[in-house]
Design a protein around this motif. Structure first.
Motif, PDB file in Angstrom:
ATOM      1  N   GLU A   1      -7.119  14.106 -39.964  1.00 36.89           N
ATOM      2  CA  GLU A   1      -5.939  14.940 -39.660  1.00 36.89           C
ATOM      3  C   GLU A   1      -4.800  14.577 -40.611  1.00 36.89           C
ATOM      4  OE1 GLU A   1      -5.866  17.280 -37.417  1.00 36.89           O
ATOM      5  OE2 GLU A   1      -7.153  16.791 -35.720  1.00 36.89           O
ATOM      6  N   GLN A   2      -4.621  13.277 -40.821  1.00 37.01           N
ATOM      7  CA  GLN A   2      -3.561  12.794 -41.701  1.00 37.01           C
ATOM      8  C   GLN A   2      -3.812  13.253 -43.143  1.00 37.01           C
ATOM      9  OE1 GLN A   2      -0.858  11.335 -40.635  1.00 37.01           O
ATOM     10  NE2 GLN A   2       0.003  11.121 -42.707  1.00 37.01           N
ATOM     11  N   ALA A   3      -5.053  13.120 -43.585  1.00 33.31           N
ATOM     12  CA  ALA A   3      -5.399  13.542 -44.950  1.00 33.31           C
ATOM     13  C   ALA A   3      -5.144  15.041 -45.119  1.00 33.31           C
ATOM     14  CB  ALA A   3      -6.863  13.211 -45.242  1.00 33.31           C
ATOM     15  N   ALA A   4      -5.480  15.814 -44.102  1.00 31.65           N
ATOM     16  CA  ALA A   4      -5.255  17.266 -44.170  1.00 31.65           C
ATOM     17  C   ALA A   4      -3.759  17.548 -44.334  1.00 31.65           C
ATOM     18  CB  ALA A   4      -5.807  17.941 -42.921  1.00 31.65           C
ATOM     19  N   LYS A   5      -2.943  16.833 -43.551  1.00 31.77           N
ATOM     20  CA  LYS A   5      -1.475  17.028 -43.640  1.00 31.77           C
ATOM     21  C   LYS A   5      -0.956  16.678 -45.022  1.00 31.77           C
ATOM     22  CE  LYS A   5      -0.091  16.044 -38.929  1.00 31.77           C
ATOM     23  NZ  LYS A   5      -0.206  14.799 -38.205  1.00 31.77           N
ATOM     24  N   GLU A   6      -1.568  15.677 -45.644  1.00 33.64           N
ATOM     25  CA  GLU A   6      -1.085  15.206 -46.949  1.00 33.64           C
ATOM     26  C   GLU A   6      -1.690  15.986 -48.122  1.00 33.64           C
ATOM     27  OE1 GLU A   6      -1.672  10.972 -47.015  1.00 33.64           O
ATOM     28  OE2 GLU A   6      -0.398  10.670 -45.266  1.00 33.64           O
ATOM     29  N   GLY A   7      -2.482  17.003 -47.807  1.00 34.40           N
ATOM     30  CA  GLY A   7      -2.943  17.892 -48.871  1.00 34.40           C
ATOM     31  C   GLY A   7      -4.321  17.622 -49.422  1.00 34.40           C
ATOM     32  N   ALA A   8      -5.194  16.957 -48.633  1.00 38.83           N
ATOM     33  CA  ALA A   8      -6.572  16.742 -49.101  1.00 38.83           C
ATOM     34  C   ALA A   8      -7.300  18.077 -49.239  1.00 38.83           C
ATOM     35  CB  ALA A   8      -7.330  15.849 -48.121  1.00 38.83           C
TER      36      ALA A   8
END
Ligand SMILES: Cc1ncc(COP(=O)(O)OP(=O)(O)O)c(N)n1
Ligand code: 3NM
Ligand code: MG
Length: 207
Positions: A114-121
């Motif tokens: 979820e965090q990676a998705a938020k950071e633009g992965a």
């Protein structure tokens, strides 16, 4: 570009003396992403090999990803894969631009994804699913986590760790888009066998 298919990952020991031959064989069978994974500190060799792989990938319309090293990826204008200790994603995205492919290792933790998705992965990677020759000590991950990930995430999902033609089908059935493979692809006895395996992995993903 739809990120779905075989994600071939190089290994310096396994491919010693045959890096370009075996990678080209894989590309002939079809590779969506190719990751250059070299854990050595020989910067000159890393640059030389990564440049050669970039040129090869261009000929086969395959996207190259550099493991761990956003600076090298920026230098070659290609993507990067970052693990949890390889530096933060947000500056890597700023460095590489919005069109670059950036992957993130999430082990077996949805929160990391979820965090990676938020950071633009661009994709999230879970693993390891099976016993791995390349990284035997990597934490394990279950098929059930893939079901949750498929429901909660709107990014391509990559599976890694001990994947072979004999055990990959359940991963696809549980929603995986990218099968990331080292030994199960490049551990072959011949270049022709690498091509055959690459084709067969892609067949598994045609559902
Ligand atoms: C596609 C993909 N998934 C996971 C990894 C592992 O990354 P990391 O945890 O940083 O470990 P190393 O590969 O750097 O040893 C990966 N490289 N690729
Ligand atoms: C580099 C890597 N990362 C993993 C993880 O679980 O994060 S497993 C792994 C090794 C993948 O190689 P093979 O296909 O030979 O098992
Ligand atoms: Mg890493």
């Amino acid at each position: 570009m739809k990120l779905r298919g075989l994600y071939a990952i190089t290994d310096s020991h396994l491919l010693d003396g045959k890096l370009l031959e075996y990678v080209e064989a894989a590309l002939q069978g079809g590779v969506t992403l190719l990751q250059y994974r070299d854990k050595s500190s020989d910067e000159a060799r890393r640059l030389r090999e990564a440049e050669a792989l970039r040129d090869l990938c261009e000929r086969y319309n395959t996207r190259l990803i550099i493991n761990d090293d956003a600076e090298l990826a920026a230098r070659l204008n290609v993507g990067v894969h970052l693990g949890q200790t390889d530096g933060p994603l947000t500056p890597a995205r700023a460095l590489l631009g919005s069109r670059a492919i950036i992957g993130s290792t999430c082990h077996a933790q949805l929160e990391l994804a979820e965090q990676a998705a938020k950071e633009g992965a661009s994709y999230v990677a879970f693993g390891r699913f099976f016993n791995s020759n390349t990284k035997p000590g990597a934490p394990t991950c279950s098929l059930e986590l893939l079901d949750q990930a498929r429901q909660q995430l709107h990014l391509p999902i990559c599976a890694i760790g001990g994947i072979t033609l004999d055990n990959a089908a359940p991963l696809v059935a549980h929603g995986v888009d990218l099968l990331a493979v080292v030994h199960g692809l490049f551990g072959a006895q011949s270049a022709a066998e690498v091509t055959r395996r690459a084709r067969a992995f892609n067949e598994l993903l045609k559902v």
